[in-house]
Design a protein around this motif. Structure first.
Motif, PDB file in Angstrom:
ATOM      1  N   SER A 134       0.824  -1.208   0.000  1.00 16.05           N
ATOM      2  CA  SER A 134       0.000   0.000   0.000  1.00 16.05           C
ATOM      3  C   SER A 134       0.859   1.259   0.000  1.00 16.05           C
ATOM      4  O   SER A 134       0.559   2.229  -0.708  1.00 16.05           O
ATOM      5  CB  SER A 134      -0.933  -0.002   1.218  1.00 16.05           C
ATOM      6  OG  SER A 134      -1.697   1.176   1.286  1.00 16.05           O
ATOM      7  N   GLU A 135       1.933   1.257   0.785  1.00 17.87           N
ATOM      8  CA  GLU A 135       2.786   2.441   0.841  1.00 17.87           C
ATOM      9  C   GLU A 135       3.555   2.652  -0.454  1.00 17.87           C
ATOM     10  O   GLU A 135       3.820   3.792  -0.847  1.00 17.87           O
ATOM     11  CB  GLU A 135       3.745   2.323   2.025  1.00 17.87           C
ATOM     12  CG  GLU A 135       3.051   2.430   3.377  1.00 17.87           C
ATOM     13  CD  GLU A 135       4.019   2.330   4.535  1.00 17.87           C
ATOM     14  OE1 GLU A 135       5.170   1.875   4.311  1.00 17.87           O
ATOM     15  OE2 GLU A 135       3.643   2.698   5.664  1.00 17.87           O
ATOM     16  N   ASN A 136       3.920   1.584  -1.150  1.00 10.70           N
ATOM     17  CA  ASN A 136       4.585   1.732  -2.447  1.00 10.70           C
ATOM     18  C   ASN A 136       3.632   2.281  -3.500  1.00 10.70           C
ATOM     19  O   ASN A 136       4.051   3.025  -4.397  1.00 10.70           O
ATOM     20  CB  ASN A 136       5.156   0.388  -2.898  1.00 10.70           C
ATOM     21  CG  ASN A 136       6.312  -0.073  -2.026  1.00 10.70           C
ATOM     22  OD1 ASN A 136       7.013   0.743  -1.421  1.00 10.70           O
ATOM     23  ND2 ASN A 136       6.522  -1.372  -1.952  1.00 10.70           N
ATOM     24  N   ALA A 137       2.367   1.907  -3.407  1.00  6.23           N
ATOM     25  CA  ALA A 137       1.383   2.425  -4.364  1.00  6.23           C
ATOM     26  C   ALA A 137       1.032   3.879  -4.084  1.00  6.23           C
ATOM     27  O   ALA A 137       0.663   4.613  -5.008  1.00  6.23           O
ATOM     28  CB  ALA A 137       0.118   1.565  -4.325  1.00  6.23           C
ATOM     29  N   ASN A 138       1.151   4.307  -2.827  1.00  5.06           N
ATOM     30  CA  ASN A 138       0.855   5.696  -2.444  1.00  5.06           C
ATOM     31  C   ASN A 138       2.093   6.261  -1.743  1.00  5.06           C
ATOM     32  O   ASN A 138       2.289   6.045  -0.542  1.00  5.06           O
ATOM     33  CB  ASN A 138      -0.362   5.757  -1.509  1.00  5.06           C
ATOM     34  CG  ASN A 138      -1.592   5.138  -2.138  1.00  5.06           C
ATOM     35  OD1 ASN A 138      -2.261   5.738  -2.954  1.00  5.06           O
ATOM     36  ND2 ASN A 138      -1.887   3.903  -1.750  1.00  5.06           N
ATOM     37  N   LYS A 139       2.917   6.945  -2.504  1.00  5.12           N
ATOM     38  CA  LYS A 139       4.191   7.413  -1.981  1.00  5.12           C
ATOM     39  C   LYS A 139       4.031   8.406  -0.837  1.00  5.12           C
ATOM     40  O   LYS A 139       4.866   8.484   0.058  1.00  5.12           O
ATOM     41  CB  LYS A 139       4.996   8.060  -3.109  1.00  5.12           C
ATOM     42  CG  LYS A 139       5.349   7.096  -4.235  1.00  5.12           C
ATOM     43  CD  LYS A 139       6.247   5.971  -3.751  1.00  5.12           C
ATOM     44  CE  LYS A 139       6.669   5.066  -4.889  1.00  5.12           C
ATOM     45  NZ  LYS A 139       7.541   3.946  -4.431  1.00  5.12           N
ATOM     46  N   ASN A 140       2.943   9.178  -0.841  1.00  6.14           N
ATOM     47  CA  ASN A 140       2.739  10.200   0.186  1.00  6.14           C
ATOM     48  C   ASN A 140       2.006   9.669   1.411  1.00  6.14           C
ATOM     49  O   ASN A 140       1.661  10.431   2.308  1.00  6.14           O
ATOM     50  CB  ASN A 140       1.968  11.382  -0.396  1.00  6.14           C
ATOM     51  CG  ASN A 140       2.730  12.079  -1.500  1.00  6.14           C
ATOM     52  OD1 ASN A 140       3.958  12.160  -1.456  1.00  6.14           O
ATOM     53  ND2 ASN A 140       2.006  12.588  -2.493  1.00  6.14           N
ATOM     54  N   GLU A 141       1.735   8.382   1.437  1.00  3.79           N
ATOM     55  CA  GLU A 141       0.963   7.792   2.533  1.00  3.79           C
ATOM     56  C   GLU A 141       1.869   7.507   3.723  1.00  3.79           C
ATOM     57  O   GLU A 141       2.951   6.933   3.579  1.00  3.79           O
ATOM     58  CB  GLU A 141       0.299   6.507   2.042  1.00  3.79           C
ATOM     59  CG  GLU A 141      -0.691   5.904   3.016  1.00  3.79           C
ATOM     60  CD  GLU A 141      -1.352   4.667   2.428  1.00  3.79           C
ATOM     61  OE1 GLU A 141      -2.576   4.642   2.293  1.00  3.79           O
ATOM     62  OE2 GLU A 141      -0.620   3.727   2.088  1.00  3.79           O
ATOM     63  N   THR A 142       1.427   7.906   4.904  1.00  4.95           N
ATOM     64  CA  THR A 142       2.132   7.608   6.151  1.00  4.95           C
ATOM     65  C   THR A 142       1.180   6.867   7.067  1.00  4.95           C
ATOM     66  O   THR A 142       0.153   7.412   7.482  1.00  4.95           O
ATOM     67  CB  THR A 142       2.608   8.899   6.834  1.00  4.95           C
ATOM     68  OG1 THR A 142       1.497   9.784   7.015  1.00  4.95           O
ATOM     69  CG2 THR A 142       3.669   9.588   6.001  1.00  4.95           C
ATOM     70  N   ASN A 143       1.510   5.630   7.360  1.00  5.42           N
ATOM     71  CA  ASN A 143       0.650   4.782   8.194  1.00  5.42           C
ATOM     72  C   ASN A 143       1.379   4.466   9.493  1.00  5.42           C
ATOM     73  O   ASN A 143       1.886   3.358   9.698  1.00  5.42           O
ATOM     74  CB  ASN A 143       0.286   3.500   7.443  1.00  5.42           C
ATOM     75  CG  ASN A 143      -0.434   3.777   6.138  1.00  5.42           C
ATOM     76  OD1 ASN A 143      -1.539   4.300   6.126  1.00  5.42           O
ATOM     77  ND2 ASN A 143       0.200   3.436   5.019  1.00  5.42           N
ATOM     78  N   HIS A 144       1.465   5.468  10.354  1.00  2.00           N
ATOM     79  CA  HIS A 144       2.178   5.288  11.616  1.00  2.00           C
ATOM     80  C   HIS A 144       1.500   4.230  12.484  1.00  2.00           C
ATOM     81  O   HIS A 144       2.180   3.459  13.160  1.00  2.00           O
ATOM     82  CB  HIS A 144       2.246   6.615  12.371  1.00  2.00           C
ATOM     83  CG  HIS A 144       2.968   7.691  11.628  1.00  2.00           C
ATOM     84  ND1 HIS A 144       4.310   7.610  11.312  1.00  2.00           N
ATOM     85  CD2 HIS A 144       2.545   8.885  11.149  1.00  2.00           C
ATOM     86  CE1 HIS A 144       4.680   8.695  10.665  1.00  2.00           C
ATOM     87  NE2 HIS A 144       3.629   9.494  10.548  1.00  2.00           N
ATOM     88  N   GLY A 145       0.162   4.214  12.469  1.00  2.74           N
ATOM     89  CA  GLY A 145      -0.539   3.251  13.303  1.00  2.74           C
ATOM     90  C   GLY A 145      -0.300   1.819  12.871  1.00  2.74           C
ATOM     91  O   GLY A 145      -0.049   0.931  13.711  1.00  2.74           O
ATOM     92  N   HIS A 146      -0.336   1.556  11.576  1.00  2.00           N
ATOM     93  CA  HIS A 146      -0.098   0.203  11.085  1.00  2.00           C
ATOM     94  C   HIS A 146       1.342  -0.238  11.361  1.00  2.00           C
ATOM     95  O   HIS A 146       1.578  -1.381  11.790  1.00  2.00           O
ATOM     96  CB  HIS A 146      -0.386   0.146   9.578  1.00  2.00           C
ATOM     97  CG  HIS A 146      -1.819   0.393   9.215  1.00  2.00           C
ATOM     98  ND1 HIS A 146      -2.349   1.659   9.132  1.00  2.00           N
ATOM     99  CD2 HIS A 146      -2.826  -0.464   8.911  1.00  2.00           C
ATOM    100  CE1 HIS A 146      -3.615   1.579   8.789  1.00  2.00           C
ATOM    101  NE2 HIS A 146      -3.939   0.305   8.643  1.00  2.00           N
ATOM    102  N   ASN A 147       2.304   0.657  11.107  1.00  2.00           N
ATOM    103  CA  ASN A 147       3.702   0.305  11.365  1.00  2.00           C
ATOM    104  C   ASN A 147       3.947   0.044  12.845  1.00  2.00           C
ATOM    105  O   ASN A 147       4.729  -0.852  13.213  1.00  2.00           O
ATOM    106  CB  ASN A 147       4.611   1.431  10.876  1.00  2.00           C
ATOM    107  CG  ASN A 147       4.798   1.418   9.374  1.00  2.00           C
ATOM    108  OD1 ASN A 147       5.523   0.580   8.839  1.00  2.00           O
ATOM    109  ND2 ASN A 147       4.145   2.333   8.678  1.00  2.00           N
ATOM    110  N   LEU A 148       3.278   0.817  13.708  1.00  2.00           N
ATOM    111  CA  LEU A 148       3.407   0.613  15.149  1.00  2.00           C
ATOM    112  C   LEU A 148       2.951  -0.793  15.541  1.00  2.00           C
ATOM    113  O   LEU A 148       3.633  -1.500  16.304  1.00  2.00           O
ATOM    114  CB  LEU A 148       2.588   1.670  15.883  1.00  2.00           C
ATOM    115  CG  LEU A 148       2.441   1.529  17.396  1.00  2.00           C
ATOM    116  CD1 LEU A 148       3.773   1.775  18.076  1.00  2.00           C
ATOM    117  CD2 LEU A 148       1.389   2.493  17.927  1.00  2.00           C
ATOM    118  N   LEU A 149       1.815  -1.218  15.013  1.00  2.00           N
ATOM    119  CA  LEU A 149       1.293  -2.548  15.341  1.00  2.00           C
ATOM    120  C   LEU A 149       2.195  -3.655  14.819  1.00  2.00           C
ATOM    121  O   LEU A 149       2.434  -4.658  15.509  1.00  2.00           O
ATOM    122  CB  LEU A 149      -0.121  -2.695  14.764  1.00  2.00           C
ATOM    123  CG  LEU A 149      -1.182  -1.735  15.301  1.00  2.00           C
ATOM    124  CD1 LEU A 149      -2.472  -1.863  14.506  1.00  2.00           C
ATOM    125  CD2 LEU A 149      -1.451  -1.996  16.775  1.00  2.00           C
TER     126      LEU A 149
END
Length: 795
Positions: A569-584
């Motif tokens: 998902s992050e590779n498809a959306n370069k501007n996406e920051t998913n701090h919550g998912h990475n934290l988990l």
């Protein structure tokens, strides 16, 4: 004649006269017409449909001005039997303004006589007075144009009795303008009814006058205008607006509760996109909760009208659809207020959510906003769970799933909300130790969603996991009535969004870890000859599914799959920051790695990196502690692992090299910061949801030279009630000691809940006795709404 001294012009050729009469040069009225013009001014037009024969005027000599004054009755192509178009329009306008009984055949002067009769509240508004003045000015302009544009010989009326071409166009323009003004007035009044709950009905008297009566009177009403008639019990029926407008606000009266509740009317401005404070609260919600769920936003009224693909404005929306959209927006800002720790305001906004849901619960809403209704129920259930009322969470969750089951599969956001429900259910799964016996009984209040038998498994993936990916089957699955369990239905659906699949995979991994912790504590309890809790020894649905598909659904592989989907998902959306998912992902990766006894404190380098990454993330973004699911519990357990690591480094303090000493300082700084943050958050949440109370390091004893066995005494930890969390504290204990401490922790939790039943401190800081009345009001409204929902679902 005086010049030539002639007494008569008989026998004189007319060509000798040099004076030719010209209409363009005339001054004054047309010869022979002045008397008729004066008579037309004196005509009483109360009959509306007066013609030349009824007024005693010669039919062949009646003037156009007189015909205009009497309402244009009988004018070819424009008149109506018994009255003119202007008469009907004035009757409709008078009905809108509150005049009781206005005969459609009444002429213009009739409205001026009855304009003040029976007008209460609506007839005195500035908008209505302006429309009256504009209409009178238009009529005067028509008279002036009629008088100035008459032909000397035949006037405007030709031999066939019709208007000339210019008069025809002017009349059409005036009629269109008047109709637009009447529609604007009607929309304005309906908007005022929604805002201020104007419940008055117009009761028609036998003498033709009208009177306004309150809605509490319960009698019949008869408000006419725009082709619609309000009659009977106050609900309206439309005969002139068309079928596509039968559900619009112009054809239906709003529910009785619209505009009455102060919690709604007082905070409506927060729902506007231009509201600064409303946007601030919505930002708290987006950063803490929706950044993990990625639910579709609630459309504005303008966006919702555009989605309907009909020519509608927000003022024409049905009141039940408006209430549904407001409920979803209030649910978002209520959670935003809770995250920002404005407890009193959060309760008020939560009450506004309930009020709006009550307004749309008894009438079917449009399918276009059914998803927003389901979202409102789920978010309100999350709010109740954050206040420690898990019973209401389970009830609202079931109602939300019931609404989702009624949607078609192509509705946007279904997979996102199913993954969100699954992940928040994992927190309840952890708190109740996967024991369905300890769950509150809600089947009597909200019956289970009926199942259509064994679902049809349409593809090889569904057949492999014996789980349907259809949202209606997921909602009606008997195993999912209290929490989602078994194989992750969103994760195995390849058509679902990657982040939703990632979230569902993490939820499955958490449930699997809880099942393993329950099994481990059951074995320890057997060794100790006692019972570590009230859990059931029977395997859960999740453990059975994992056992059947060990290579795909084991906790470790689920975390790896979640990390792959997150990167996708992050590779498809370069501007996406998913701090919550990475934290988990970092927390679960550290928890599931076996470690290495030869390393420092029994924790491997990769575990240390994952733990520090998770703790640094929560220090940078502390609002993620309000993230749904067991995020707060996972951070507490990560801090406990840091304690074990510090104790391991301290045990060989005399043998530490420079790198290990630097690591000790870094981990200590991280632990102290996280401990401060977690203990402050722990005080804000109810007792049921609290995780470990983290102990301090023994710095003072060390400074005094006292001998300490461990740098941080984990025996002083106030343990969480969840066995999955207790295992992190007791990982260095023997099985017997672990079983004893687990029993003591469970007993302390039960005693604390019994002793603190009426103690507001157990509901978290910020909630004190001053909010008792507001909390009771919210609970009463919740109970009333759930009672209605229970009856509807049962029916």
């Amino acid at each position: 004649m005086k010049k030539h001294r002639l007494d008569s012009i008989e026998g004189i050729d007319l060509s000798l006269f040099e004076c030719v009469y010209s209409p363009a040069k005339r001054r004054g009225p047309v010869p022979g017409k002045a008397s008729q013009a004066r008579k037309s001014d004196d005509i009483d037009v109360r009959g509306g449909g007066v013609n030349s024969s009824s007024s005693g005027i010669n039919k062949g000599k009646s003037s156009n001005l007189m015909r205009m004054d009497v309402g244009m009755g009988g004018v070819g192509g424009f008149g109506a039997p018994g009255g003119g178009i202007f008469n009907q329009q004035q009757a409709q306008l008078a009905a809108l303004m509150g005049v009781g009984n206005v005969n459609p055949d009444t002429a213009m002067s009739g409205m001026s006589q009855n304009a003040g009769v029976g007008s209460v509240g609506m007839g005195d508004s500035l908008l209505q007075q302006q429309l009256m003045m504009q209409q009178q000015q238009q009529q005067q302009q028509l008279r002036m144009q009629q008088g100035m544009g008459m032909d000397a010989s035949s006037g405007m009326m030709n031999a066939g009795g019709g208007f000339d071409n210019m008069g025809h166009q002017n009349l059409l323009l005036q009629q269109q303008l008047l109709m637009q003004q009447m529609q604007q007035l009607q929309q304005h009044q309906q908007h005022q009814q929604q805002q201020n709950s104007i419940g008055g009905n117009v009761t028609v008297n036998g003498n033709g006058n009208g009177s306004m009566t309150g809605a509490a009177g319960g009698g019949g009403s008869g408000m006419s205008g725009m082709g619609g008639v309000v009659a009977g019990n106050g609900h309206s029926s439309s005969t002139g607006m068309g079928e596509k407008h039968q559900r619009t606000g112009s054809a239906e009266s709003p529910p009785k509760t619209i505009g009455l509740e102060k919690s709604v009317t007082k905070n409506l401005a927060l729902l506007e996109k231009s509201s600064v404070y409303g946007n601030r609260l919505r930002s708290h919600y987006n950063l803490s909760i929706d950044s993990l769920f990625k639910l579709p936003p609630v459309p504005s009224d303008e966006e919702y009208c555009a989605k309907l693909n009909v020519n509608m404005t927000p003022a024409m929306l049905p009141p039940f659809d408006v209430a549904a959209l407001r409920a979803a927006r209030f649910a978002e800002v209520a959670l935003g207020a809770l995250v920002s720790n404005h407890i009193a305001f959060a309760l008020e906004l939560s009450n506004a959510t309930v009020v709006c849901l009550k307004q749309c619960v008894e009438e079917p809403v449009h399918p276009s906003c059914m998803f927003d209704v389901a979202k409102a129920y789920f978010l309100h259930g999350i709010f109740r769970s954050y206040r420690g009322d898990m019973e209401k969470y389970f009830k609202y969750r079931r109602v939300g799933l019931n609404k989702l089951s009624q949607l078609s599969k192509d509705v946007q956001g279904i997979q996102q909300i199913l993954a969100a429900i699954s992940f928040h259910d994992s927190m309840a799964y952890m708190v109740y130790n996967a024991s369905e016996i300890d769950l509150p009984s809600i089947d009597d209040a909200i019956p289970q969603i009926p199942s259509n038998g064994k679902p049809n498994l349409t593809n090889s993936v569904e057949q492999k996991y014996q789980t349907s990916t259809d949202h209606s089957k997921i909602a009606s699955n008997p195993a999912n009535q209290m929490w989602v369990q078994g194989a992750p239905p969103v994760f195995i659906n390849n058509e679902a969004p990657p982040l939703s699949r990632c979230l569902d995979a993490l939820a499955c991994a958490i449930r699997s870890c809880c099942d393993q912790a329950n099994d481990r504590f059951s074995k320890m309890s057997g060794l100790n000859g006692g019972d570590a809790g009230n859990g059931s020894c029977a395997p859960s649905v999740t453990s059975l599914a994992v056992t059947s598909n060990q290579n795909e659904l084991c906790a470790r592989n689920m975390v790896l799959s979640a990390y792959t989907l997150l990167q996708q998902s992050e590779n498809a959306n370069k501007n996406e920051t998913n701090h919550g998912h990475n934290l988990l992902v970092h927390c679960m990766d550290a928890f599931l790695e076996g470690g290495d006894e030869s390393d420092t404190g029994g924790i491997s380098d990769s575990q240390i990196q994952s733990l520090l990454s998770a703790c640094n993330t929560i220090l940078s973004y502390p609002y993620l502690l309000y993230q749904c699911g067991p995020t707060y519990h996972m951070i507490c357990n990560a801090a406990i692992l840091l304690c074990h690591m510090l104790n391991g480094l301290y045990s060989k303090a005399n043998r530490l090299n420079d790198m290990e000493a630097t690591l000790f300082d870094e981990v200590l700084d991280t632990y102290l910061g996280v401990r401060k943050l977690l203990n402050a958050h722990r005080k804000k949440i109810p007792l049921l949801l609290r995780c470990h109370g983290l102990p301090r390091p023994n710095l003072l004893k060390m400074a005094k030279g006292s001998h300490v066995e461990s740098f941080i005494n984990l025996g002083e930890t106030q343990m969480c009630a969840s066995r999955g969390c207790q295992g992190f504290v007791l990982m260095a204990c023997s099985p017997c000691v672990a079983a004893e401490r687990a029993q003591a922790a469970e007993q302390n939790r039960q005693d604390g809940m019994l002793d603190g039943k009426d103690d507001f401190e157990d509901l978290g800081t910020g909630f004190d006795s001053s909010l008792n009345d507001l909390a009771k009001e919210v609970d009463l409204d919740d109970d009333a709404l759930l009672s209605i929902l229970g009856n509807i679902v049962a029916a």
